[in-house]
Design an enzyme around this catalytic site. Sequence first.
Site, PDB file in Angstrom:
ATOM      1  N   TRP A 108      40.377  49.854  46.029  1.00  0.00           N
ATOM      2  CA  TRP A 108      40.373  49.283  47.382  1.00  0.00           C
ATOM      3  C   TRP A 108      41.718  48.638  47.724  1.00  0.00           C
ATOM      4  O   TRP A 108      41.866  47.979  48.749  1.00  0.00           O
ATOM      5  CB  TRP A 108      39.218  48.285  47.560  1.00  0.00           C
ATOM      6  CG  TRP A 108      39.306  47.061  46.681  1.00  0.00           C
ATOM      7  CD1 TRP A 108      39.738  45.820  47.053  1.00  0.00           C
ATOM      8  CD2 TRP A 108      38.953  46.948  45.301  1.00  0.00           C
ATOM      9  NE1 TRP A 108      39.681  44.956  45.981  1.00  0.00           N
ATOM     10  CE2 TRP A 108      39.201  45.616  44.904  1.00  0.00           C
ATOM     11  CE3 TRP A 108      38.446  47.847  44.348  1.00  0.00           C
ATOM     12  CZ2 TRP A 108      38.969  45.165  43.596  1.00  0.00           C
ATOM     13  CZ3 TRP A 108      38.221  47.398  43.056  1.00  0.00           C
ATOM     14  CH2 TRP A 108      38.471  46.079  42.688  1.00  0.00           C
ATOM     15  N   HIS A 147      40.183  50.715  32.083  1.00  0.00           N
ATOM     16  CA  HIS A 147      40.560  50.144  33.381  1.00  0.00           C
ATOM     17  C   HIS A 147      41.875  49.352  33.281  1.00  0.00           C
ATOM     18  O   HIS A 147      42.814  49.586  34.057  1.00  0.00           O
ATOM     19  CB  HIS A 147      39.408  49.247  33.851  1.00  0.00           C
ATOM     20  CG  HIS A 147      39.658  48.482  35.108  1.00  0.00           C
ATOM     21  ND1 HIS A 147      39.096  48.822  36.314  1.00  0.00           N
ATOM     22  CD2 HIS A 147      40.406  47.376  35.368  1.00  0.00           C
ATOM     23  CE1 HIS A 147      39.478  47.967  37.247  1.00  0.00           C
ATOM     24  NE2 HIS A 147      40.284  47.073  36.695  1.00  0.00           N
ATOM     25  N   GLU A 148      41.954  48.457  32.304  1.00  0.00           N
ATOM     26  CA  GLU A 148      43.148  47.604  32.214  1.00  0.00           C
ATOM     27  C   GLU A 148      44.391  48.418  31.850  1.00  0.00           C
ATOM     28  O   GLU A 148      45.485  48.143  32.340  1.00  0.00           O
ATOM     29  CB  GLU A 148      42.925  46.464  31.206  1.00  0.00           C
ATOM     30  CG  GLU A 148      41.815  45.494  31.588  1.00  0.00           C
ATOM     31  CD  GLU A 148      41.986  44.858  32.966  1.00  0.00           C
ATOM     32  OE1 GLU A 148      43.124  44.778  33.455  1.00  0.00           O
ATOM     33  OE2 GLU A 148      40.968  44.473  33.566  1.00  0.00           O
TER      34      GLU A 148
HETATM   35 ZN   LIG Z   1      41.455  45.657  37.459  1.00  0.00          ZN
END
Ligand SMILES: [Zn+2]
Length: 424
Positions: A244, A232-233
Amino acid sequence: MKRTVLFQILVLTQLAVCAQRDCRTAEYRTQIMDKYPGVAQRAAAIEAFTKSLGQARNYITNGTSAVGVSSGPIMIPVVVHVLYNNSSQNISDAQVHAQIDILNQDYQRLNADTVKTAPEFRPVAASCGFRFELARIDTLGYATTGIVRRHTGISAFDINDHIKFSSMGGDDAWDRDRYLNIWVGNLTGGILGYSSVVGGPSANDGVVIAYTAFGTGGTSQAPFNKGRTATHEIGHWLNLIHTWGDSDCGDDLVSDTPPQQTSDRGCPSGVVLSCNNAPLGNMYANFMDFTNDECMNLFTAGQRDRMQALFAPGGERYPLLSSNVLTATPLASPTSATVQSDTGGDPVLVLYPNPATSQVTVRLTGSTVLGTSVEIYNQVGLKVMTASLTQETTDLNISSLTRGIYFLKVSDGKSGHVSRFLKM
Ligand SMILES: [Zn+2]
């Protein structure tokens, strides 16, 4: 009985709150934009460049070499800086290697859980074409495992970037044009990680991950024990935004992820509707949402294109394609340094190991007098340490020194001897 149930509910609620994904990249981004006024402009320029390349291009399989590679993955050399305040935080090499393996699966859609991707999202799920490997050459040209370990006096790091600077209890970044820097340490308040801003200061470039959410096994803790925090990072590091768009039904600047109102947590199932995104619903299994490690399993083609745009000629991370730290031959390591006496007789001091990481041992030999003072100078001649040699063999703690070449001077008041060593 009732009270016990109530208590259990409270405990469970508490656990659920604690076990939520906490990525601070958006908050960190605001902080950096405020601190460095030029970053917003630079980020806007990078955004314009990304837009100019368009989406739905696969530079790799099209073979048109827009990013300088006609086949095969884009190689990302990695250095992992492990900062530990106690020995349990000093994660094993195996845990680091497990994380690298997961990155390679997730970024090439080789992860075993692609079967869990909802059928309606499979057409847009994509291999992103990145391969990660621990660096083999350090910034000075010597062989490295790609893992740097530093003891720190800091018990927990915040998103203030102290973890990225030796002067603040962290460890300095390696050149971002040659390495992806990953810092692993204890983070405050349940933060799992955060990424630097694309276009931000080079000394701050890289991702920071909690030691409890890094790799698999060892210190990793469920539900963030499958290495997806780093996936993710690094997505952020490669210019991705949360699905979002970090606002209510916001825009993540990718066309094939449905709009969604906010983050999804835990492990949703079925169709979760928001922002008029029927019939598909939220893509909560996307690596850029906030679900648990075992519930995320895809990037999309649009996200792949956005990431790869950084590697097109003129792109922010284009220089990484020329990094030779995975392939070059390392320089021969210096070995223990021996200093001869001025008359050319017996050696007067021996210094080892060289290179050294946390301590050097100075051994006096022959007729050298105890009580001799020792001074360490950096490359610009600044004295950084002094000590007195009170026994034949003395260990000097050099863990506070930054990487580089140092000169150790031994003097007994009449004559002085200088030896050079490398601090890794
Ligand atoms: Zn994040």
